[in-house]
Design an enzyme around this catalytic site. Structure first.
Site, PDB file in Angstrom:
ATOM      1  CG  HIS A  56      -1.798  -1.023   1.480  1.00  0.00           C
ATOM      2  ND1 HIS A  56      -1.486  -2.157   2.172  1.00  0.00           N
ATOM      3  CD2 HIS A  56      -3.095  -1.138   1.109  1.00  0.00           C
ATOM      4  CE1 HIS A  56      -2.557  -2.942   2.211  1.00  0.00           C
ATOM      5  NE2 HIS A  56      -3.539  -2.356   1.574  1.00  0.00           N
ATOM      6  CG  ASP A  59       1.636  -1.300   3.452  1.00  0.00           C
ATOM      7  OD1 ASP A  59       0.915  -1.040   4.429  1.00  0.00           O
ATOM      8  OD2 ASP A  59       1.310  -2.087   2.540  1.00  0.00           O
ATOM      9  CG  MET A  90      -0.958  -5.897  -6.294  1.00  0.00           C
ATOM     10  SD  MET A  90      -1.125  -5.279  -4.604  1.00  0.00           S
ATOM     11  CE  MET A  90      -1.839  -6.704  -3.790  1.00  0.00           C
ATOM     12  CD  GLU A 183      -8.343  -8.217  -1.361  1.00  0.00           C
ATOM     13  OE1 GLU A 183      -7.377  -7.550  -1.810  1.00  0.00           O
ATOM     14  OE2 GLU A 183      -8.299  -8.815  -0.271  1.00  0.00           O
ATOM     15  CE  LYS A 185     -12.451  -8.837   5.495  1.00  0.00           C
ATOM     16  NZ  LYS A 185     -11.414  -8.175   6.308  1.00  0.00           N
ATOM     17  CD  GLU A 219      -7.813 -11.991   1.988  1.00  0.00           C
ATOM     18  OE1 GLU A 219      -7.357 -10.898   1.592  1.00  0.00           O
ATOM     19  OE2 GLU A 219      -8.004 -12.266   3.190  1.00  0.00           O
ATOM     20  CG  HIS A 222     -11.574 -11.259   1.851  1.00  0.00           C
ATOM     21  ND1 HIS A 222     -11.110 -10.152   1.208  1.00  0.00           N
ATOM     22  CD2 HIS A 222     -10.931 -11.301   3.043  1.00  0.00           C
ATOM     23  CE1 HIS A 222     -10.220  -9.539   1.976  1.00  0.00           C
ATOM     24  NE2 HIS A 222     -10.083 -10.220   3.092  1.00  0.00           N
ATOM     25  CG  ASP A 247      -4.915 -10.934  -1.759  1.00  0.00           C
ATOM     26  OD1 ASP A 247      -3.959 -10.797  -2.560  1.00  0.00           O
ATOM     27  OD2 ASP A 247      -5.431  -9.976  -1.158  1.00  0.00           O
ATOM     28  CG  ASP A 257      -9.969 -11.130   6.966  1.00  0.00           C
ATOM     29  OD1 ASP A 257      -9.688 -12.240   6.500  1.00  0.00           O
ATOM     30  OD2 ASP A 257      -9.506 -10.070   6.530  1.00  0.00           O
ATOM     31  CG  ASP A 259      -6.050 -11.852   6.757  1.00  0.00           C
ATOM     32  OD1 ASP A 259      -6.754 -12.240   5.812  1.00  0.00           O
ATOM     33  OD2 ASP A 259      -6.031 -10.665   7.146  1.00  0.00           O
ATOM     34  CG  ASP A 289      -3.836 -10.184   2.210  1.00  0.00           C
ATOM     35  OD1 ASP A 289      -3.163  -9.755   3.170  1.00  0.00           O
ATOM     36  OD2 ASP A 289      -4.883  -9.641   1.827  1.00  0.00           O
TER      37      ASP A 289
HETATM   38  C1  GLT Z   1      -5.942  -5.490   4.190  1.00  0.00           C
HETATM   39  C2  GLT Z   1      -6.984  -6.466   3.743  1.00  0.00           C
HETATM   40  C3  GLT Z   1      -6.506  -7.301   2.605  1.00  0.00           C
HETATM   41  C4  GLT Z   1      -6.277  -6.518   1.364  1.00  0.00           C
HETATM   42  C5  GLT Z   1      -5.181  -5.555   1.509  1.00  0.00           C
HETATM   43  C6  GLT Z   1      -5.084  -4.731   0.261  1.00  0.00           C
HETATM   44  S1  GLT Z   1      -5.269  -4.606   2.912  1.00  0.00           S
HETATM   45  O1  GLT Z   1      -4.932  -6.141   4.864  1.00  0.00           O
HETATM   46  O2  GLT Z   1      -7.330  -7.282   4.836  1.00  0.00           O
HETATM   47  O3  GLT Z   1      -7.391  -8.345   2.338  1.00  0.00           O
HETATM   48  O4  GLT Z   1      -5.919  -7.407   0.347  1.00  0.00           O
HETATM   49  O5  GLT Z   1      -5.686  -3.509   0.398  1.00  0.00           O
HETATM   50 MN    MN Z   2      -6.507  -9.441   0.624  1.00  0.00          MN
HETATM   51 MN    MN Z   3      -8.202 -10.975   4.648  1.00  0.00          MN
END
Ligand code: GLT
Ligand code: MN
Ligand code: MN
Length: 388
Positions: A56, A59, A90, A183, A185, A219, A222, A247, A257, A259, A289
């Site tokens: 980002h 970041d 990216m 993306e 979510k 993702e 998501h 992702d 979420d 991750d 991600d």
């Molecule tokens: C954030 C989010 C991710 C996205 C990122 C890109 S930022 O961490 O949870 O799923 O991919 O903006």
């Molecule tokens: Mn993501």
């Molecule tokens: Mn996520």
């Protein structure tokens, strides 16, 4: 054999390996990253076999940086990347951390916030181009509502579209060689997020000024957090020629979420996903991600990074094994065998329509025939669990 190489195109978000372990109930458990850490991390990721780092705008460059500070930071980091031999395939814009975005960015009700969001996205795209990014991701984490009465829901989708059309125009005018990937979510951090699934994004993209310019960045977590299937979403994106980026991570259904490290929870879905990517010749980045458990120190973080890539490569080997397994392949072939010679009748022509009308179907026999999916699933499981 499970050693990652740059050709595997494994990438990590700058925000992933550097996640300091904060959650809604607890403070950080690891150091908050600074530029020095990111420069060191570039070397470490390259050593582990990664191809690149995604970022980002904020970041790397704090939102409060002056233009001179920005240039200095970018130059320092670019040198670290070059020394490590890492790419930035990216880039994306942070349109969720600062309070200005608390009620949305491109879909904020307040036009001044929307205007600022566009300006920030243009500058983020400029930064991405400076670092040679080829894909620009948009994750609209704040584009949604808790109070539906506070936004016109139809107008919000129009505003979202206007923003992408604006940025497509900007990129074209600049002559930038970069494409967009949206993306989805379903929720978190907003109560409801607009265009909540990859399928919704795919429908929306077709309404943009230049749909060919825009794809998706699905993702794993998501889709699965809403109880949906990530492989099914990815299959639709592949079919549409829209899988521009991906992702990878993992997620238990019905939770926040998480991750998690790729293939740490849903081995079977992860296998299906790797099979989709490998069998369909996906050639983009495989971006993790995800972040390490907050129990981990820095050593645990590097183990987490290595683990994501290792799991992908293990599953890639399992896919090859699955594709070469005669018994499994015979079952798969049997499931779709055209025993009655009807496959050619299913493209519409008047003759085919007549032929189908004239045909008799023994639906009792078809209904009674076992499909051997129990056996297929058991053999797949045996293979995944390492006993086949
Ligand atoms: C954030 C989010 C991710 C996205 C990122 C890109 S930022 O961490 O949870 O799923 O991919 O903006
Ligand atoms: Mn993501
Ligand atoms: Mn996520």
């Amino acid at each position: 054999m499970y050693t990652p190489r740059p050709e595997d195109k494994f990438t990590f978000g700058m925000w992933t390996y550097s996640n300091p372990g904060r959650d809604p109930f607890g403070d950080t458990t690891r150091a908050v990253p600074n530029l020095e850490f990111h420069c060191r991390a570039a070397g470490k990721l390259a050593e582990l076999g990664a191809y690149g780092v995604n970022l980002h705008d904020n970041d790397l460059v704090p939102i409060t940086a002056t233009p001179a500070e920005r240039d200095q930071i970018v130059a320092t980091y670019r040198k670290a990347l070059n020394d490590a031999g890492l790419k930035v395939p990216m880039a994306t814009t942070n349109m969720f951390s600062h309070a200005v975005f608390k009620d949305g960015a491109f879909t904020a009700a307040d036009p001044t916030v929307r205007a600022y969001a566009l300006r920030k996205a243009m500058e983020g795209i400029d930064l991405g181009m400076e670092l040679d990014a080829k894909i620009y991701v948009f994750w609209g984490g704040r584009e949604g509502t808790e109070v539906d009465a506070g936004k016109d829901l139809v107008e919000s989708v129009k505003r979202y579209r206007d923003a992408f059309n604006f940025l497509i125009g900007y990129v074209k005018d600049q002559g930038y060689n970069i494409k967009f990937a949206l993306e989805a979510k379903p929720n978190e951090p907003r109560g409801q997020i607009f265009l909540p699934t990859t399928g919704a994004m795919l429908g929306f993209i077709q309404t943009l000024d230049d749909p060919d310019f825009v794809g998706v960045n699905p993702e794993f977590a998501h889709e699965q957090m809403a109880g949906l299937s990530f492989p099914h979403a990815v299959a639709q994106a592949l079919d549409a020629g829209k899988l521009f980026h991906i992702d990878l991570n993992d997620q238990a259904p019905g939770r926040y979420d998480q991750d998690l490290r790729f293939a740490s929870v849903n081995y079977k879905d992860a296998f299906t996903l790797v099979k989709l990517l490998e069998d369909n010749g996906y050639s983009g980045s495989k971006h993790f991600d995800a972040h390490a458990y907050r129990t981990e120190d820095e050593e645990g973080v590097w183990q987490f990074c290595a683990g994501n890539m290792r799991n992908y490569l293990i599953l890639k080997e399992k896919v090859a094994q699955f594709n070469a397994d005669a018994e499994i392949q015979a079952l798969v072939a049997e499931l779709q065998a055209d025993v009655d010679g009807v496959a050619g009748l299913m493209t519409y022509t008047p003759d085919n329509a007549s032929a189908l009308r004239a045909r008799s179907f023994d639906i009792e026999a078809l209904g009674a025939k076992g499909r051997k999916l129990e056996l297929l699933d058991q053999l797949t499981g045996d293979l995944l669990l390492g006993v086949r």
